[in-house]
Design a protein around this motif. Sequence first.
Motif, PDB file in Angstrom:
ATOM      1  N   GLU A 135      11.794  10.804  44.425  1.00  0.00           N
ATOM      2  CA  GLU A 135      13.129  11.119  43.911  1.00  0.00           C
ATOM      3  C   GLU A 135      12.999  11.976  42.653  1.00  0.00           C
ATOM      4  O   GLU A 135      13.702  12.965  42.479  1.00  0.00           O
ATOM      5  N   HIS A 162      14.680   7.514  34.537  1.00  0.00           N
ATOM      6  CA  HIS A 162      15.762   7.468  35.498  1.00  0.00           C
ATOM      7  C   HIS A 162      16.846   8.408  34.995  1.00  0.00           C
ATOM      8  O   HIS A 162      17.543   8.093  34.042  1.00  0.00           O
ATOM      9  N   ASP A 172      22.947   4.668  38.415  1.00  0.00           N
ATOM     10  CA  ASP A 172      23.099   4.143  39.772  1.00  0.00           C
ATOM     11  C   ASP A 172      24.306   3.217  39.819  1.00  0.00           C
ATOM     12  O   ASP A 172      24.388   2.260  39.043  1.00  0.00           O
ATOM     13  N   HIS A 232      23.691   2.550  47.079  1.00  0.00           N
ATOM     14  CA  HIS A 232      24.179   2.892  45.752  1.00  0.00           C
ATOM     15  C   HIS A 232      24.342   4.403  45.644  1.00  0.00           C
ATOM     16  O   HIS A 232      23.775   5.154  46.432  1.00  0.00           O
ATOM     17  N   HIS A 259      23.436   7.473  43.310  1.00  0.00           N
ATOM     18  CA  HIS A 259      22.727   7.962  42.139  1.00  0.00           C
ATOM     19  C   HIS A 259      23.533   9.162  41.636  1.00  0.00           C
ATOM     20  O   HIS A 259      23.733  10.123  42.359  1.00  0.00           O
TER      21      HIS A 259
HETATM   22 ZN   LIG Z   1      19.057   6.534  40.607  1.00  0.00          ZN
END
Ligand SMILES: [Zn+2]
Length: 401
Positions: free
Chosen positions: A55, A243, A247, A324, A326
């Motif tokens: 990611e 991150h 989220d 979820h 992001h």
């Molecule tokens: Zn995320």
Amino acid sequence: MPIKSLLILISLLLFTQNIAAKEYKWSNKLTFLGFLKKHGIPQKTYYKMHKEDKELIQEIRAGQSYSINRKKGKITTINIPVSDELMLQLKNSKKGYTYKYVEIPYDLIERTISIKMKYGFKKDLYRATKTWYYGKELEEVYSKSIPFNKMRKGDRIILFYTQRYRNNKPYTSPQIDACLIEIKGKPFYGFLMDNEKYYDSLGRQYKRTYTTRFIRPVPNMKRISSRFTHRRYHPIHKRYRPHLGIDYAARSGSRIVASSKGKVVFKGWKGGYGRTIEIQHANGLKTLYAHMRGYAKGVNRGTYVGQGKTIGYVGTSGRSTGPHLHFGLYKKGRAINPARYVSKPSAKTIKLKGKAYNKLRKLVRHYRPQFRETRARKNSIIKKESKKCLNCFKKLPPRKK
Ligand SMILES: [Zn+2]
């Protein structure tokens, strides 16, 4: 030329031929797999990666420069920045390629701006620095909640800020660490805590008095399952992994709406982000919506969407953890904390307590003599100096093996 220096020169030349670092630019359409292919690196290097690391790879920006070190023509290490803080490091050894995320080394220079207002705080800052950046940043520091328009001639503006350098070049935007604005002689201080929010000298947060153009992208979210952080130390994997978004956990199929009006500039599969939409907004801001289950009808690349318009549905594409969204926010390509824009104006004053309050007071005590000293000087000056600051990024905990 004496023999000795000639020998040194020759050995230096040989040395540089053997070990060389070369800079490259990440081109616009380059995918990570394409990059691996380009440099003859096995594709499994990517497939072996942890999902979250996959990611993060999507954060590599077009135009980003990265470096490749070679020894005798063979690749030894590759460094690719993925955020302002971390870079992906690929290492080539006898066992093949391994990867990890490591800190980007940088130098920190602290500087001071001190001016007496003459024409207006923004204008004066512009005249002194030739950029509108500091004026705009100051408005953010005080959340536009102090009466800037009541400032008068002779009122002070003092900024202590830090600028990072990499390879002797400024890198990332300067960060205001502490500041003072006088309005009719009354001081308003701002102190940055934990690289996130500004407080006055008593630990009160400047109240946001205006509504931004951004709303929460999942109207029916269950909770925020992960917040924004440039560096997150993963206790199990014992490594850093930022991150670069928020989220929002929600039931699969929940509506995802455009956080602000804009133009859809990307719609499709984006590696570890799965099904993704990106919307370009005014002022160089862009939002990203990832792991979608599906897209809303009629939303395509080039479509203009209004704020609150349904663009898709929550899912888990690209990732195996629960459903979820992001949600990422980018300012001129750099990931910034969406919480700064999405949160609503608050009615009550937030005040620091306990440990956090003590930390703030320590900062205040650190800067107080500097403010006094700077204020005592008569002229409009920009003092430049290099030193360590109290408010720099905290040293990371030692990496455990
Ligand atoms: Zn995320």
